[in-house]
Design a protein around this motif. Structure first.
Motif, PDB file in Angstrom:
ATOM      1  N   TYR A   2       0.869  -1.173   0.000  1.00 23.30           N
ATOM      2  CA  TYR A   2       0.000   0.000   0.000  1.00 23.30           C
ATOM      3  C   TYR A   2       0.905   1.221   0.000  1.00 23.30           C
ATOM      4  O   TYR A   2       1.720   1.396   0.907  1.00 23.30           O
ATOM      5  N   ALA A 115      -2.405   0.843  -4.336  1.00 24.67           N
ATOM      6  CA  ALA A 115      -2.021  -0.427  -3.716  1.00 24.67           C
ATOM      7  C   ALA A 115      -1.763  -1.427  -4.834  1.00 24.67           C
ATOM      8  O   ALA A 115      -2.299  -1.279  -5.940  1.00 24.67           O
ATOM      9  N   TYR A 140      -8.345  -8.006  -1.035  1.00 29.79           N
ATOM     10  CA  TYR A 140      -8.065  -8.581   0.288  1.00 29.79           C
ATOM     11  C   TYR A 140      -7.481  -9.978   0.175  1.00 29.79           C
ATOM     12  O   TYR A 140      -7.546 -10.624  -0.871  1.00 29.79           O
ATOM     13  N   VAL A 178      -8.935  -1.638   0.665  1.00 29.67           N
ATOM     14  CA  VAL A 178      -7.806  -2.565   0.607  1.00 29.67           C
ATOM     15  C   VAL A 178      -7.514  -3.049   2.023  1.00 29.67           C
ATOM     16  O   VAL A 178      -7.430  -2.242   2.955  1.00 29.67           O
ATOM     17  N   GLN A 179      -7.373  -4.350   2.175  1.00 26.78           N
ATOM     18  CA  GLN A 179      -7.052  -4.888   3.498  1.00 26.78           C
ATOM     19  C   GLN A 179      -5.619  -4.532   3.865  1.00 26.78           C
ATOM     20  O   GLN A 179      -4.692  -4.723   3.072  1.00 26.78           O
ATOM     21  N   GLY A 180      -5.454  -3.977   5.079  1.00 24.80           N
ATOM     22  CA  GLY A 180      -4.117  -3.606   5.548  1.00 24.80           C
ATOM     23  C   GLY A 180      -4.147  -3.519   7.054  1.00 24.80           C
ATOM     24  O   GLY A 180      -4.819  -4.333   7.701  1.00 24.80           O
ATOM     25  N   MET A 189     -10.010   5.774  -1.620  1.00 30.53           N
ATOM     26  CA  MET A 189      -9.380   4.540  -1.127  1.00 30.53           C
ATOM     27  C   MET A 189      -9.494   4.505   0.403  1.00 30.53           C
ATOM     28  O   MET A 189      -9.412   5.541   1.057  1.00 30.53           O
ATOM     29  N   ASN A 191      -7.861   1.953   3.740  1.00 26.39           N
ATOM     30  CA  ASN A 191      -7.001   0.844   4.135  1.00 26.39           C
ATOM     31  C   ASN A 191      -7.462   0.394   5.514  1.00 26.39           C
ATOM     32  O   ASN A 191      -7.318   1.127   6.488  1.00 26.39           O
ATOM     33  N   ASP A 192      -8.084  -0.772   5.590  1.00 26.37           N
ATOM     34  CA  ASP A 192      -8.683  -1.231   6.850  1.00 26.37           C
ATOM     35  C   ASP A 192      -8.094  -2.556   7.321  1.00 26.37           C
ATOM     36  O   ASP A 192      -7.770  -3.421   6.515  1.00 26.37           O
TER      37      ASP A 192
END
Ligand SMILES: [Zn+2]
Length: 446
Positions: A2, A115, A140, A178-180, A189, A191-192
């Motif tokens: 990311y 990402a 993800y 985006v999974q982070g 965007m 980032n979760d």
């Protein structure tokens, strides 16, 4: 991977502070100007790139089957699985050039990030808003149970925010989750962290980060100085959409436990610094409680005071006046005054310029036949709404609501005359999410 905060940028020059000279020290967030961006990201084959902006060249980087699925997602209400994990790993998804150049474009926006992954699952769909369809996508790690739901959740929250609160159409063409590990917002965007064992928490995290679309991004908020002008609103919108998703009771419970409880039960002094305090001057619980909790409660108290219709009218006046610019707190106060047609300065002074907290107390109460004469003392000081819950001797109860208007004339004490039907046994002041520091003196038996 990311990639955010990845390019040098010109500091903001505004007509209030001149050049923004505050250094980024890790705690505060950002202050960026509106720019037009064109990005070309070179990625090795088999890496898919997700980014802020409109995806300019899917034909040049995706193989036909995946291009077809992606394009279908832009028109479909269904969740399209553009690529699953084994497809991502198979070398079938992207063109097999050694490097592919992924191009994105976004206009009049405050930041840009992207990402990339060679194994993340890629889901996509879209949602019809008032004037456009917006693309929603999720990337993800296979098996992240909450992220499997993200695309559907985003279809819901983009529309809900557009139509309800703040009731302004989602301003961008896309949103990608985006999974982070960040729980952080960027334009178009988020980032979760994955929270696979608590869907309510996971969904509210997504709601919160996407609510940031409006504050700070749409409104150009200076988060470094005025975190309460963005986090306070994201927290408020997260609570309001939570009512729609989980019902009033669960939303209240979550808001109390996750937002209010720690602040109201902590008697330490640093969090009592006025909300108006520059965020860059705050540390520890002083930062979090001012940015998220007290500010959000002030917005919700104002909503209760003005009523939904007038509050929305005033909020839209603020948002119409200041989107795409850089409002400061006094622009918010002035816009809300003008938009509501009321002088709310007493309210803003009460919530933003004091070291108040929430603590109501029944000073005296007496029943005179069909009338209850009640004096409430505002020990904590904040102009909060509250319910008066009456319990009659026959066991039945009745509830009356009082808005912050009761504190307009005298912010320390209010006298209420409440018509009652029968003999009263006890009376309780219930602030709901406006949790009280000492609840014991909110209750009195007659
Ligand atoms: Zn936030």
């Amino acid at each position: 991977f990311y990639v955010a905060y990845s390019f040098p940028r010109v500091s903001v020059y505004d007509d209030y502070n001149g050049w923004d000279m505050l250094a980024h020290n890790g705690r505060q967030e950002f202050y960026n100007d509106f720019n037009d961006y064109s990005f070309a990201i070179s990625a090795p084959k088999n890496f898919v790139v997700w980014s802020t902006g409109d995806f300019q060249n899917p034909e040049e980087v995706l193989n036909p089957e995946y291009l077809k699925r992606f394009k279908e997602s832009l028109k479909s209400d269904k969740i399209i699985h553009v690529a699953n994990e084994s497809e991502m790993k198979s070398g079938k998804v992207t063109k097999q050039n050694e490097w592919n150049v992924w191009k994105f474009k976004a206009s009049n926006i405050v930041d840009f990030c992207f990402a990339l992954s060679n194994h993340y699952v890629w889901d996509a769909s879209s949602v019809q808003l008032i004037t456009k369809r917006a693309s929603v996508q999720a990337a993800y790690k296979v098996g992240a149970k909450d992220f499997e739901k993200y695309t559907e959740w985003m279809r819901y929250n983009l529309k809900w925010f557009s139509e309800n609160w703040p009731g302004v159409e989602y301003p961008f063409p896309a949103m990608t989750a985006v999974q982070g590990y960040a729980d952080m917002e960027y334009p178009m965007m988020i980032n979760d962290t994955s929270i696979p064992d608590d869907f309510q928490d996971a969904r509210l995290t997504a709601d919160h980060e996407i609510a940031h679309t409006y504050f700070p991004f749409y409104m150009g908020i200076n988060e470094t100085r005025y975190a309460y002008m963005d986090e306070g609103w994201a927290t408020t919108l997260e609570y309001l959409i939570g009512i729609a998703e989980n019902g009033q009771e669960k939303a209240d419970e979550f808001f109390k436990n996750f937002r209010v409880k720690r602040w109201i039960n902590d008697a330490s002094a640093e969090e009592d610094q006025p909300v108006i305090t520059m965020s860059s001057q705050l540390a520890g619980s002083g930062y979090g409680n001012n940015a998220y909790v007290k500010s959000s409660l002030s917005y919700l108290a104002l909503k209760d005071y003005l009523g939904d219709e007038l509050f929305k009218k005033a909020l839209h006046n603020y948002m119409d006046n200041w989107n795409g610019k850089h409002p400061i707190p006094w622009d918010y106060f002035n816009s809300m005054n003008a938009g509501s047609g009321k002088n709310l300065n007493w309210f803003f002074n009460n919530w933003f310029y004091t070291n108040h907290y929430i603590d109501l107390k029944i000073a005296s109460v007496a029943q005179q036949d069909k009338q209850l004469v009640l004096t409430v003392e505002n020990v904590g000081g904040f102009a909060v709404p509250f319910d008066v819950v009456l319990t009659y001797e026959d066991g039945t109860t009745e509830k009356g609501h009082f808005t912050p208007a009761v504190w307009e004339k005298d912010q320390k004490m209010t006298n209420l005359n409440i018509p009652v039907k029968k003999k009263i046994k006890s009376i309780n002041l219930d602030g709901g999410i406006f949790m009280d520091y000492t609840v014991a003196d909110n209750l009195k038996s007659l």
